[in-house]
Design an enzyme around this catalytic site. Structure first.
Site, short mmCIF file in Angstrom:
data_model
loop_
_atom_site.label_atom_id
_atom_site.label_comp_id
_atom_site.label_asym_id
_atom_site.label_seq_id
_atom_site.Cartn_x
_atom_site.Cartn_y
_atom_site.Cartn_z
N CYS A 74 -0.55 4.13 2.19
CA CYS A 74 -0.34 3.93 3.64
C CYS A 74 1.12 4.14 4.02
O CYS A 74 1.41 4.76 5.04
CB CYS A 74 -0.74 2.52 4.06
SG CYS A 74 -2.16 1.82 3.23
N ASP A 75 2.04 3.58 3.24
CA ASP A 75 3.44 3.50 3.69
C ASP A 75 4.43 4.36 2.91
O ASP A 75 5.59 4.47 3.31
CB ASP A 75 3.91 2.03 3.63
CG ASP A 75 3.07 1.14 4.54
OD1 ASP A 75 2.65 1.64 5.60
OD2 ASP A 75 2.82 -0.02 4.18
N CYS A 89 0.84 -1.21 0.00
CA CYS A 89 0.00 0.00 0.00
C CYS A 89 0.87 1.25 0.00
O CYS A 89 1.46 1.61 1.03
CB CYS A 89 -0.92 -0.01 1.22
SG CYS A 89 -1.99 1.45 1.30
#
Ligand code: FAD
Ligand code: NAP
Length: 309
Positions: A136-137, A133
């Protein structure tokens, strides 16, 4: 007894919930193990949802969907359904916390999860430098170099997104042509800080107790090994459908599925088991688009109302 139990709260499940409740079903519960919205909420940008004025994140696209459904009476239970069986025309659902539910009809809208690529170090460093992701990261690698593995729409789109945050992105693909859409390929090729590393296999992701330090790729042509010194590796190599709830203990399924475990449906989204429906990415021949999953959900709900009637 529920009129309809919807398993999954992505575009398919939410749209089914909207149409089922607005269409007159009173007792409809959508079981979603996380926050509603589905896999698109992990996408950094979407631009092909009809009527959408501008490019937005998947999270922004989905933010109003749950509230709209709840207005018409859809109930949401944050729970994971682990099994569905049919006994005497009634479906019995069991959740991970042991709760049990009965329903006249069930809609499988469980979508899919990211597939593992299978290289050495992938399991060991998952969550410690390996991610699926970028939204997200990606931020953790601001100003650093990262690698993206894959050659589909997701890999290329997320590589372009990461290139805005990171100093450099290595796009690592096992062939020298991509299966992404032509406009996405063009966008990637026009991004200066993406280096294409094609026709290679990922031999290993290596690191130490601080996390990933890099990956080793091997040229399919020359056999030459190259080290890419990146602390972040993003893997986008496709997705596997989530059909566990309809898998029986003996490995067979509650309804017909194909070799990939995708649920076989007709144009009404009916499965081979009366009262059991499937919609979205879980079904055979899914176009794997938000608009299509949503359309499936509406189609299923309209036919479920007729079935119950
Ligand atoms: P999902 O969105 O996968 O939702 C299924 C839901 O079910 C999940 O929320 C999951 O938590 C839940 N669930 C699963 N099992 C259970 C269980 N046992 N109990 C309870 N809950 C459960 N499509 C586009 O149209 N345009 C794009 O630009 C685009 N970009 C994408 C970018 C990325 C990074 C990704 C990953 C996908 C993208 N897609 C895009 C594809 C699109 O997101 C999917 O086709 C769509 O979300 C499928 O919807 P769905 O409802 O079938 O499944
Ligand atoms: P995908 O289209 O299946 O692509 C997976 C990629 O990973 C392929 O390039 C494949 O290589 C590669 N791959 C597979 N297994 C591998 C392995 N073990 N090791 C190394 N590489 C491997 O998956 P996706 O990109 O996640 O897309 C899934 C679906 O969602 C598609 O239908 C896509 O169109 C859709 N989607 C749409 C959008 C959009 O509309 N903008 C955005 C994202 C996703 P090969 O090419 O050699 O097979």
């Amino acid at each position: 007894m529920l009129d309809l139990a919807i398993i999954g709260g992505g575009p398919a499940g939410l749209t089914a919930g909207l149409y089922a409740t607005r269409g007159g079903l009173n007792n409809v519960v959508m079981f979603e193990m996380g926050m509603p919205g589905g896999q698109i909420t992990g996408s950094s940008e979407i631009e092909n949802y009809p009527g959408q004025g501008e490019v937005m994140t998947g999270m922004e696209l989905m933010q109003n969907w749950p509230e709209q459904c709840q207005k018409f009476g859809l109930k949401h239970e944050m729970n994971q359904i682990t099994s569905v069986v049919k006994e005497n025309d009634i479906f019995k659902l069991t959740a991970v916390d042991g709760k049990e539910y009965e329903a006249k009809t069930v809609l499988m809208a469980t979508g899919s999860v990211p597939r593992r690529a299978g290289f050495e170090g992938e399991d060991k460093f998952f969550g410690q430098g390996i991610s699926t992701c970028a939204t997200c990261d990606g931020f953790f690698y601001k100003g650093k170099e990262v690698a993206v593995v894959g050659g589909g729409d997701t890999a290329l789109e997320e590589a372009v997104y990461l290139a805005k945050l990171c100093s450099k992105v290595y796009l690592v693909h096992r062939r020298d042509t991509y299966r992404a859409a032509p406009s996405t390929i063009e966008h990637m090729k026009n991004t200066e800080n993406i280096e294409e590393v094609t026709n290679v296999t990922v031999e290993e992701v290596f690191g130490d107790n601080t996390g990933v330090l890099g990956l080793k790729v091997k040229s399919k042509e020359s056999g030459e090994i190259r080290d890419l010194p990146t602390p972040g590796v993003f893997v986008f190599v496709g997705r596997d459908v989530l059909n566990d709830p309809i898998k029986n203990e003996d490995g067979s399924f509650l309804c017909d599925v194909n070799e990939q475990g995708e649920v076989i449906v007709n144009l009404k989204m009916e499965t081979s088991t009366p009262g059991l429906y499937a919609a979205g990415d879980i079904r055979i021949d899914a176009a794997k688009q938000v608009v299509c999953a949503s359309g499936d959900g509406a189609t299923a709900a309209v036919n479920i109302i007729e079935y119950i009637g």
